[in-house]
Write a protein that holds these residues in place. Structure first.
Motif, PDB file in Angstrom:
ATOM      1  N   MET A 104      -3.888   9.312   4.961  1.00  0.00           N
ATOM      2  CA  MET A 104      -3.219   8.552   6.008  1.00  0.00           C
ATOM      3  C   MET A 104      -2.895   7.149   5.498  1.00  0.00           C
ATOM      4  O   MET A 104      -3.749   6.483   4.932  1.00  0.00           O
ATOM      5  CB  MET A 104      -4.114   8.449   7.241  1.00  0.00           C
ATOM      6  N   VAL A 105      -1.667   6.728   5.683  1.00  0.00           N
ATOM      7  CA  VAL A 105      -1.233   5.398   5.279  1.00  0.00           C
ATOM      8  C   VAL A 105      -1.204   4.497   6.509  1.00  0.00           C
ATOM      9  O   VAL A 105      -0.558   4.818   7.508  1.00  0.00           O
ATOM     10  CB  VAL A 105       0.161   5.444   4.618  1.00  0.00           C
ATOM     11  N   LEU A 106      -1.891   3.387   6.432  1.00  0.00           N
ATOM     12  CA  LEU A 106      -1.919   2.453   7.554  1.00  0.00           C
ATOM     13  C   LEU A 106      -0.541   1.850   7.784  1.00  0.00           C
ATOM     14  O   LEU A 106       0.196   1.567   6.829  1.00  0.00           O
ATOM     15  CB  LEU A 106      -2.918   1.325   7.279  1.00  0.00           C
ATOM     16  N   ASP A 107      -0.200   1.649   9.048  1.00  0.00           N
ATOM     17  CA  ASP A 107       1.039   0.939   9.361  1.00  0.00           C
ATOM     18  C   ASP A 107       0.968  -0.442   8.742  1.00  0.00           C
ATOM     19  O   ASP A 107      -0.051  -1.131   8.851  1.00  0.00           O
ATOM     20  CB  ASP A 107       1.223   0.806  10.876  1.00  0.00           C
ATOM     21  N   ALA A 159       0.292  -2.864  -3.751  1.00  0.00           N
ATOM     22  CA  ALA A 159       0.873  -4.045  -3.112  1.00  0.00           C
ATOM     23  C   ALA A 159      -0.205  -4.862  -2.408  1.00  0.00           C
ATOM     24  O   ALA A 159      -0.220  -6.096  -2.486  1.00  0.00           O
ATOM     25  CB  ALA A 159       1.945  -3.614  -2.108  1.00  0.00           C
ATOM     26  N   GLU A 160      -1.116  -4.167  -1.745  1.00  0.00           N
ATOM     27  CA  GLU A 160      -2.197  -4.831  -1.032  1.00  0.00           C
ATOM     28  C   GLU A 160      -3.077  -5.620  -1.995  1.00  0.00           C
ATOM     29  O   GLU A 160      -3.443  -6.766  -1.726  1.00  0.00           O
ATOM     30  CB  GLU A 160      -3.035  -3.775  -0.302  1.00  0.00           C
ATOM     31  N   GLY A 169       6.476  -1.849   5.135  1.00  0.00           N
ATOM     32  CA  GLY A 169       7.232  -0.613   5.311  1.00  0.00           C
ATOM     33  C   GLY A 169       6.912   0.452   4.273  1.00  0.00           C
ATOM     34  O   GLY A 169       7.707   1.360   4.042  1.00  0.00           O
ATOM     35  N   ILE A 170       5.759   0.351   3.648  1.00  0.00           N
ATOM     36  CA  ILE A 170       5.357   1.303   2.604  1.00  0.00           C
ATOM     37  C   ILE A 170       4.715   2.533   3.241  1.00  0.00           C
ATOM     38  O   ILE A 170       3.868   2.420   4.125  1.00  0.00           O
ATOM     39  CB  ILE A 170       4.373   0.641   1.623  1.00  0.00           C
ATOM     40  N   THR A 171       5.111   3.712   2.766  1.00  0.00           N
ATOM     41  CA  THR A 171       4.586   4.959   3.319  1.00  0.00           C
ATOM     42  C   THR A 171       3.784   5.761   2.297  1.00  0.00           C
ATOM     43  O   THR A 171       3.247   6.813   2.622  1.00  0.00           O
ATOM     44  CB  THR A 171       5.736   5.841   3.840  1.00  0.00           C
ATOM     45  N   ASP A 172       3.696   5.267   1.076  1.00  0.00           N
ATOM     46  CA  ASP A 172       2.916   5.930   0.032  1.00  0.00           C
ATOM     47  C   ASP A 172       1.595   5.178  -0.158  1.00  0.00           C
ATOM     48  O   ASP A 172       1.591   3.958  -0.342  1.00  0.00           O
ATOM     49  CB  ASP A 172       3.702   5.956  -1.283  1.00  0.00           C
TER      50      ASP A 172
END
Length: 201
Positions: free
Chosen positions: A1-4, A18-19, A8-11
């Motif tokens: 599951m990818v956190l909102d 990035a984080e 706008g990253i979904t991977d």
């Protein structure tokens, strides 16, 4: 599951990269701009400030108490319905000795106030608390990572181990940038091994 996220990253791997990049830059800013110098040590308000500073460009919940229940393995962190009370209790805990500080650190870890980024935020919170109260910080290069992980897993039942693991790595080099940056790297290792489950309320 990818956190909102605001990016706008979904991977999940892309988001993790990035984080890490963004939050490390923000962590360096905390140190280089002395952003914690006027903050009260050992309180949740300061931890929330740290969390918001690290993650405000990534998550809308940065600095906000989580609204989902979380577990790790067989351990359940403080339920949402009791979380505010837990944080108020932790704020009132004594913090004048090394043992008291580590007890408070363990309790905050068990509260796990944020949806994501607890380990990273708490590492900087602990450094600020140690520096303010006893004039020391942890040199994480002297902490065995596996020993730390095992000790943290057992800390809700027995906090003597985590005290021992961290105590032997204390140093008075509180303004050493290299030691500070090692702490940031350590926190990413710790959270990289975290496997959390959440329950939407």
């Amino acid at each position: 599951m990818v956190l909102d996220n605001k990016l706008g990253i979904t991977d999940s791997l892309e988001l993790a990269r990035a984080e890490e990049k963004i939050s490390k830059e923000r962590a360096k800013a905390l140190f280089e701009q002395d952003l914690l110098d006027t903050k009260k040590a050992g309180c949740f308000e300061t931890l929330a400030f740290i969390h918001k500073t690290l993650f405000q460009y990534i998550y809308s919940f940065a600095g906000q108490v989580r609204d989902v229940n979380m577990t790790k393995g067989n351990f359940r962190f403080a339920p949402v319905m009791h979380l505010s009370h837990s944080l108020e209790t932790i704020d009132k805990m004594p913090q004048s000795t090394v043992d008291e500080i580590f007890e408070k650190y363990v309790e905050m870890n068990m509260a796990h106030p944020f949806r994501e980024g607890n380990g990273r935020s708490m590492c900087l919170w602990l450094a600020h608390l140690l520096k303010a109260e006893i004039g020391q910080v942890v040199d994480w290069s002297k902490v065995d990572k596996e020993d730390y992980l095992l000790a943290m897993e057992r800390s809700p039942i027995r906090d003597i181990e985590i005290n021992h693991v961290i105590k032997q790595a204390l140093t008075s080099k509180v303004n050493d940038r290299t030691i500070y940056l090692k702490g940031i790297d350590h926190s990413y290792y710790y959270e990289g091994y975290s496997l959390y489950k959440t329950e939407e309320l």
